[in-house]
Design an enzyme around this catalytic site. Structure first.
Site, PDB file in Angstrom:
ATOM      1  CG  ASN A   8      -1.735   1.199   1.412  1.00 44.86           C
ATOM      2  OD1 ASN A   8      -1.811   2.031   0.509  1.00 44.86           O
ATOM      3  ND2 ASN A   8      -2.379   1.329   2.570  1.00 44.86           N
ATOM      4  CE  LYS A  10      -0.233   3.170   4.750  1.00 45.89           C
ATOM      5  NZ  LYS A  10      -0.155   3.228   6.199  1.00 45.89           N
ATOM      6  CG  HIS A  94      -6.022   1.658   5.307  1.00 40.79           C
ATOM      7  ND1 HIS A  94      -5.582   2.622   6.180  1.00 40.79           N
ATOM      8  CD2 HIS A  94      -4.985   0.817   5.109  1.00 40.79           C
ATOM      9  CE1 HIS A  94      -4.310   2.374   6.489  1.00 40.79           C
ATOM     10  NE2 HIS A  94      -3.924   1.281   5.847  1.00 40.79           N
ATOM     11  CD  GLU A  96      -2.931   5.346   6.952  1.00 38.91           C
ATOM     12  OE1 GLU A  96      -2.925   5.439   5.699  1.00 38.91           O
ATOM     13  OE2 GLU A  96      -1.978   4.871   7.597  1.00 38.91           O
ATOM     14  CD  GLU A 166      -3.690  -2.733   7.369  1.00 42.13           C
ATOM     15  OE1 GLU A 166      -2.551  -2.829   6.924  1.00 42.13           O
ATOM     16  OE2 GLU A 166      -4.446  -1.781   7.113  1.00 42.13           O
ATOM     17  N   GLY A 172       2.207   2.139  10.832  1.00 45.34           N
ATOM     18  CA  GLY A 172       3.110   3.279  10.655  1.00 45.34           C
ATOM     19  C   GLY A 172       3.766   3.731  11.949  1.00 45.34           C
ATOM     20  CB  SER A 212       5.145  -1.697  12.004  1.00 44.61           C
ATOM     21  OG  SER A 212       4.665  -0.372  12.196  1.00 44.61           O
TER      22      SER A 212
HETATM   23  P1  PGA Z   1       2.612   0.193   7.700  1.00 46.75           P
HETATM   24  O1  PGA Z   1       1.172   0.371   7.035  1.00 46.75           O
HETATM   25  O2  PGA Z   1       3.198  -1.083   7.133  1.00 46.75           O
HETATM   26  O3  PGA Z   1       3.394   1.400   7.283  1.00 46.75           O
HETATM   27  O4  PGA Z   1       2.406   0.100   9.171  1.00 46.75           O
HETATM   28  C1  PGA Z   1       0.313  -0.712   6.845  1.00 46.75           C
HETATM   29  C2  PGA Z   1      -0.978  -0.231   6.224  1.00 46.75           C
HETATM   30  O5  PGA Z   1      -1.445   0.845   6.613  1.00 46.75           O
HETATM   31  O6  PGA Z   1      -1.557  -0.870   5.345  1.00 46.75           O
END
Ligand code: PGA
Length: 252
Positions: A8, A10, A94, A96, A166, A172, A212
């Site tokens: 992803n 982003k 997601h 976010e 997640e 993140g 992460s």
């Molecule tokens: P990250 O993000 O690996 O940077 O923690 C995962 C995601 O949001 O899909």
């Protein structure tokens, strides 16, 4: 095939960087494990070009999709449009999007329905926040998200659905769920799918871990039989790290 590693990106990368990375990934596909499907979710403006170009088996996903069908919805892009551009999947729900763009469980459920009706694959994201983890309510939070997202979804329709667990506190942040925490939640999700649909659907549905995940911890996280791969944010921006994570997912 259950194993999937999805990147992803982003809101990162210019179109030139995106082209270059897809080309590098495409060229590397020959040396990637044959039992792992590779998916990339680039920024929306690049989807049409990247899905229509040479991609050597890489699945292309949108990072989100409209809850509406085609019509007077300025700025939205719909599941039908994504399918017409050759896009394979959309990430739905997601964290976010839920936190920063007000996507409720109800909106997530509408998006799931739009994707299914359009023939677009769904990567349904679910995850608890830190407060829920700390007070031990993670299973009920995930269950509520799944109940809502799969309302009215039939067993046949689950063929196009992937689930991504997640934990929000791990996205993140550099803080990863332990392999044991991931294993426990994935097994919970699989048993929920068995109850809600049947054992066969539960067995066939890919359940990815996100939060992460990186080359240094992917092997351990992917070792659990219920963790079928990963949804990778930060580490997918580096093509070599992403390839190492894909290799960690192979069960061959
Ligand atoms: P990250 O993000 O690996 O940077 O923690 C995962 C995601 O949001 O899909």
């Amino acid at each position: 095939m259950r194993n999937i590693v999805a990147g992803n990106w982003k809101s990162n990368k210019s179109i030139n960087e995106a082209r270059e990375r897809i080309a590098v990934m495409g060229a590397a596909m020959g040396s990637m494990p044959k039992d792992v499907r590779v998916m990339i979710a680039p920024p929306a403006p690049y989807l049409s070009e990247l899905s229509g170009g040479e991609r050597n088996g890489i699945l292309i996903a949108a990072q989100q999709v409209s809850a509406f069908s085609d019509g007077a919805y300025t700025g939205e892009f719909t599941a039908n449009m994504l399918v017409s551009c050759g896009v394979d999947f959309a990430l739905v729900g997601h964290s976010e999007r839920r936190a920063d763009f007000g996507e409720s469980d109800e909106i997530v459920a509408k998006k799931v329905r739009r994707c299914i009706d359009a023939g677009l694959g769904v990567v349904l994201c679910c995850g608890e926040n830190l407060a829920s983890r700390d007070n031990g309510s993670q299973e009920s939070v995930i269950k509520a998200q799944l109940v809502s997202a799969f309302e009215g979804v039939s067993s046949e329709e689950m063929a196009g659905v992937v689930v991504a667990y997640e934990p929000i506190w791990a996205i993140g942040t550099g803080r990863t769920a332990s392999a044991a925490q991931a294993a426990e939640m994935h097994s919970f999700i699989r048993s929920y799918l068995a109850d809600r649909f049947d054992e066969d659907i539960a067995f066939r549905t890919s359940i990815l871990y996100g939060g992460s995940c990186k080359p240094s911890n992917a092997d351990e996280i992917f070792r659990s039989p219920d963790v079928d791969g990963g949804l990778i944010g930060g580490a997918s921006l580096d093509t070599s790290d992403f390839q190492l994570i894909i290799k960690s997912d192979s069960s061959l």
